[in-house]
Design a protein around this motif. Sequence first.
Motif, mmCIF file in Angstrom:
data_model
loop_
_atom_site.group_PDB
_atom_site.id
_atom_site.type_symbol
_atom_site.label_atom_id
_atom_site.label_comp_id
_atom_site.label_asym_id
_atom_site.label_seq_id
_atom_site.Cartn_x
_atom_site.Cartn_y
_atom_site.Cartn_z
ATOM 1 N N ARG A 38 21.240 14.786 -4.258
ATOM 2 C CA ARG A 38 22.052 13.512 -4.673
ATOM 3 C C ARG A 38 23.576 13.669 -4.255
ATOM 4 N NH1 ARG A 38 20.726 11.579 -10.638
ATOM 5 N NH2 ARG A 38 22.020 13.173 -11.719
ATOM 6 N N VAL A 48 18.954 18.330 -7.249
ATOM 7 C CA VAL A 48 18.261 17.602 -8.122
ATOM 8 C C VAL A 48 16.713 18.279 -8.594
ATOM 9 C CG1 VAL A 48 17.143 15.203 -8.599
ATOM 10 C CG2 VAL A 48 19.225 15.477 -7.563
ATOM 11 N N SER A 62 20.239 17.677 -15.774
ATOM 12 C CA SER A 62 20.319 16.265 -15.921
ATOM 13 C C SER A 62 19.140 15.168 -15.799
ATOM 14 C CB SER A 62 21.427 15.710 -15.021
ATOM 15 O OG SER A 62 21.240 16.063 -13.614
ATOM 16 N N VAL A 63 18.212 15.761 -15.159
ATOM 17 C CA VAL A 63 17.080 14.894 -14.639
ATOM 18 C C VAL A 63 15.725 15.359 -15.268
ATOM 19 C CG1 VAL A 63 18.167 14.281 -12.601
ATOM 20 C CG2 VAL A 63 16.413 16.077 -12.328
ATOM 21 N N MET A 82 11.198 8.754 -10.251
ATOM 22 C CA MET A 82 12.217 8.710 -11.192
ATOM 23 C C MET A 82 12.357 7.527 -12.057
ATOM 24 S SD MET A 82 15.549 9.040 -8.396
ATOM 25 C CE MET A 82 15.241 7.146 -7.535
ATOM 26 N N LEU A 85 15.871 5.515 -15.294
ATOM 27 C CA LEU A 85 17.188 5.582 -14.461
ATOM 28 C C LEU A 85 18.392 5.200 -15.393
ATOM 29 C CD1 LEU A 85 15.560 4.676 -11.409
ATOM 30 C CD2 LEU A 85 17.004 6.497 -11.647
ATOM 31 N N ASP A 89 22.841 8.167 -12.251
ATOM 32 C CA ASP A 89 21.865 8.326 -11.236
ATOM 33 C C ASP A 89 22.206 7.681 -9.756
ATOM 34 O OD1 ASP A 89 19.321 8.145 -13.688
ATOM 35 O OD2 ASP A 89 20.350 9.925 -13.111
ATOM 36 N N TYR A 93 20.622 9.778 -2.172
ATOM 37 C CA TYR A 93 19.416 10.843 -2.186
ATOM 38 C C TYR A 93 19.218 11.316 -0.801
ATOM 39 C CZ TYR A 93 19.219 9.925 -7.326
ATOM 40 O OH TYR A 93 19.708 9.908 -8.688
#
Length: 115
Positions: A38, A48, A62-63, A82, A85, A89, A93
Amino acid sequence: QVQLVESGGGLVQAGGSLRLSCAASRTIFSFNVMTWHRQAPGKQRDLVATITSGGNTNYADSVKGRFTISRDSAKNTVYLQMNNLKPEDTADYYCKAEDRWGTYWGKGTLVTVPS
């Protein structure tokens, strides 16, 4: 010529969910690895999530716990689910695939999470 087409982006409120799709023009098992990246406005493109041909997955810190990468070989498609959110974010992407001959990128899909 390999083509990757992303879809599923859009506008979603914080705490909501989206599922991105990356449809490949040939069997996804021909790729050593497929990844989601992303890029937020004015920032570099970041990795990601990763899925290897063997099915191993990995995520950016972070995800972790919020995003899930998966695949459907019958549809030659890789997904990025996802959840929860956050405004941070928000980004374009991109899907990427790699094989012994090269690296291939899709054109991206925009995800917007208003603050």
